[in-house]
Motif scaffolding. Structure first.
Motif, mmCIF file in Angstrom:
data_model
loop_
_atom_site.group_PDB
_atom_site.id
_atom_site.type_symbol
_atom_site.label_atom_id
_atom_site.label_comp_id
_atom_site.label_asym_id
_atom_site.label_seq_id
_atom_site.Cartn_x
_atom_site.Cartn_y
_atom_site.Cartn_z
ATOM 1 N N MET A 1 0.843 -1.189 0.000
ATOM 2 C CA MET A 1 0.000 0.000 0.000
ATOM 3 C C MET A 1 0.879 1.239 0.000
ATOM 4 S SD MET A 1 -3.124 0.929 2.620
ATOM 5 C CE MET A 1 -3.946 -0.616 2.173
ATOM 6 N N GLY A 2 0.620 2.200 -0.913
ATOM 7 C CA GLY A 2 1.457 3.388 -1.021
ATOM 8 C C GLY A 2 1.101 4.430 0.022
ATOM 9 N N ASP A 3 1.751 5.584 -0.093
ATOM 10 C CA ASP A 3 1.467 6.671 0.825
ATOM 11 C C ASP A 3 0.023 7.141 0.660
ATOM 12 O OD1 ASP A 3 4.050 6.572 1.734
ATOM 13 O OD2 ASP A 3 4.767 8.130 0.351
ATOM 14 N N ALA A 4 -0.572 7.545 1.793
ATOM 15 C CA ALA A 4 -1.954 7.995 1.763
ATOM 16 C C ALA A 4 -2.054 9.412 1.198
ATOM 17 C CB ALA A 4 -2.544 7.950 3.170
ATOM 18 N N PHE A 5 -3.156 9.697 0.509
ATOM 19 C CA PHE A 5 -3.487 11.069 0.142
ATOM 20 C C PHE A 5 -3.975 11.764 1.402
ATOM 21 C CE2 PHE A 5 -4.013 9.004 -4.011
ATOM 22 C CZ PHE A 5 -3.418 9.931 -4.863
ATOM 23 N N ARG A 6 -3.272 12.784 1.836
ATOM 24 C CA ARG A 6 -3.680 13.503 3.041
ATOM 25 C C ARG A 6 -4.618 14.640 2.665
ATOM 26 N NH1 ARG A 6 1.750 13.705 6.901
ATOM 27 N NH2 ARG A 6 1.812 11.440 7.255
ATOM 28 N N VAL A 7 -5.793 14.625 3.238
ATOM 29 C CA VAL A 7 -6.856 15.562 2.891
ATOM 30 C C VAL A 7 -7.286 16.311 4.144
ATOM 31 C CG1 VAL A 7 -9.219 15.777 2.021
ATOM 32 C CG2 VAL A 7 -7.663 14.073 1.017
ATOM 33 N N ARG A 8 -7.349 17.634 4.057
ATOM 34 C CA ARG A 8 -7.851 18.415 5.186
ATOM 35 C C ARG A 8 -9.358 18.215 5.313
ATOM 36 N NH1 ARG A 8 -8.196 23.357 4.966
ATOM 37 N NH2 ARG A 8 -7.803 23.724 2.747
ATOM 38 N N ALA A 9 -9.793 17.991 6.530
ATOM 39 C CA ALA A 9 -11.221 17.760 6.763
ATOM 40 C C ALA A 9 -12.065 18.908 6.246
ATOM 41 C CB ALA A 9 -11.461 17.548 8.265
ATOM 42 N N SER A 10 -11.563 20.129 6.393
ATOM 43 C CA SER A 10 -12.343 21.297 5.991
ATOM 44 C C SER A 10 -12.489 21.428 4.477
ATOM 45 C CB SER A 10 -11.714 22.576 6.556
ATOM 46 O OG SER A 10 -10.380 22.714 6.109
ATOM 47 N N THR A 132 -4.737 2.334 -2.736
ATOM 48 C CA THR A 132 -4.972 3.773 -2.583
ATOM 49 C C THR A 132 -5.703 4.047 -1.270
ATOM 50 O OG1 THR A 132 -5.117 4.082 -4.980
ATOM 51 C CG2 THR A 132 -6.043 5.817 -3.593
ATOM 52 N N VAL A 133 -5.153 4.968 -0.493
ATOM 53 C CA VAL A 133 -5.732 5.313 0.808
ATOM 54 C C VAL A 133 -5.878 6.820 0.919
ATOM 55 C CG1 VAL A 133 -5.360 5.268 3.319
ATOM 56 C CG2 VAL A 133 -4.732 3.276 1.928
ATOM 57 N N ILE A 134 -7.014 7.282 1.441
ATOM 58 C CA ILE A 134 -7.236 8.687 1.766
ATOM 59 C C ILE A 134 -7.135 8.822 3.282
ATOM 60 C CG2 ILE A 134 -8.784 10.665 1.599
ATOM 61 C CD1 ILE A 134 -10.326 9.086 -0.572
ATOM 62 N N GLU A 135 -6.391 9.789 3.742
ATOM 63 C CA GLU A 135 -6.312 10.066 5.177
ATOM 64 C C GLU A 135 -6.845 11.473 5.434
ATOM 65 O OE1 GLU A 135 -2.993 8.849 8.045
ATOM 66 O OE2 GLU A 135 -2.592 10.992 7.729
ATOM 67 N N ILE A 136 -7.972 11.556 6.128
ATOM 68 C CA ILE A 136 -8.579 12.841 6.451
ATOM 69 C C ILE A 136 -8.069 13.287 7.808
ATOM 70 C CG2 ILE A 136 -10.743 14.083 6.758
ATOM 71 C CD1 ILE A 136 -12.090 12.073 4.980
#
Length: 271
Positions: A1-10, A132-136
């Protein structure tokens, strides 16, 4: 699993308005100066948050005690502001902002018992499949959690020229962000959110106004059901495929609001 897409909650809700615009800003790093009204919103939220955080800590403040926070945000912003982007001057922004902050502190804040103000959340990962991973992560920006005898609910402040319509806070389009905040609050605190969300509108055009509207069952739009996908499923498809579709009908499809607009072949630039 690759690096997560870091997403701001806002930022999460704007993904579902125009994903192409969102990709430009939050993945490709395309930026533009803030508009005067956007900076006014930032200043209003900073001042109201200072007021509510003081109350949460057991302190009693007056609106005048937090007015320097608003003024400082307008006069010394941390980001670039194009004060020629619209007709709003810095002086008018201060006048409107002080009126709205005063009304919020005197009319809106006393209605609620807040248990969290702009809470920093525990990072939450969404597995999109295919590695693919999203990290909020981030904070429940401009939001509070309120508690009463019935349970906990989210309050979210929204400012803008159309934040109040016919005496009621505009709620249309805010459910994806509210649903995200509800899920993040539960994951961070372990406390279920059982009450509807309150949208607190602060109108920055014409005669300044404040009002409240409610959103019910916001999280259901996100998580879906066994029979019908939710917005999280569509988001997972976007991140997994790398395809972020445009929405030229968005009210943000405008060079004042979209850093990608000038190079976007999908934009609607007709009068």
């Amino acid at each position: 699993m690759g690096d997560a897409f870091r997403v701001r909650a806002s930022s999460w809700a704007s993904l579902f308005d125009c994903a192409h615009r969102w990709e430009g800003t939050h993945i490709l790093g395309m930026h533009m100066p803030s508009s005067p009204r956007a900076q006014l919103g930032t200043a209003i939220h900073a001042a109201t948050a200072a007021f509510d955080q003081a109350a949460l800590a057991g302190q009693t403040l007056r609106p005048v005690d937090v007015s320097p926070v608003l003024v400082d945000e307008l006069r010394n912003p941390e980001r670039d502001v194009d004060w020629h982007a619209d007709e709003l001057t810095r002086r008018d922004a201060e006048r409107i902002g002080l009126q709205l902050v005063t009304r919020y502190c005197l009319e809106i804040a006393p209605r609620y018992q807040y248990v969290a103000v702009e809470l920093e959340v525990r990072p939450w990962q969404i597995d999109c499949g295919g590695g693919t991973v999203i990290e909020i992560r981030g904070t429940l920006d401009r939001s509070r959690a309120r508690q009463d005898a019935a349970g906990v609910g989210i309050c979210d402040l929204k400012s803008g020229v159309n934040a109040v319509i016919d005496g009621r806070a505009k709620t249309k389009g805010h459910a994806p962000q509210i649903g995200t905040y509800e899920l993040l609050y539960e994951a961070t605190t372990g406390t279920p959110v059982t009450e509807p969300a309150d949208i607190i509108g602060l109108k920055t055009s014409g005669v300044p106004a404040v009002a409240v509207g409610q959103i019910h069952n916001a999280r259901e739009q996100l998580i879906g059901t066994d029979d019908e996908p939710g917005l999280m499923d569509y988001a997972a498809d976007m991140f997994r495929s790398g395809l972020f579709p445009p929405n030229p009908t968005s009210h943000l499809c405008n060079p004042r609001y979209c850093a990608r607009w000038r190079v976007c072949k999908f934009k609607d630039d007709q009068p």
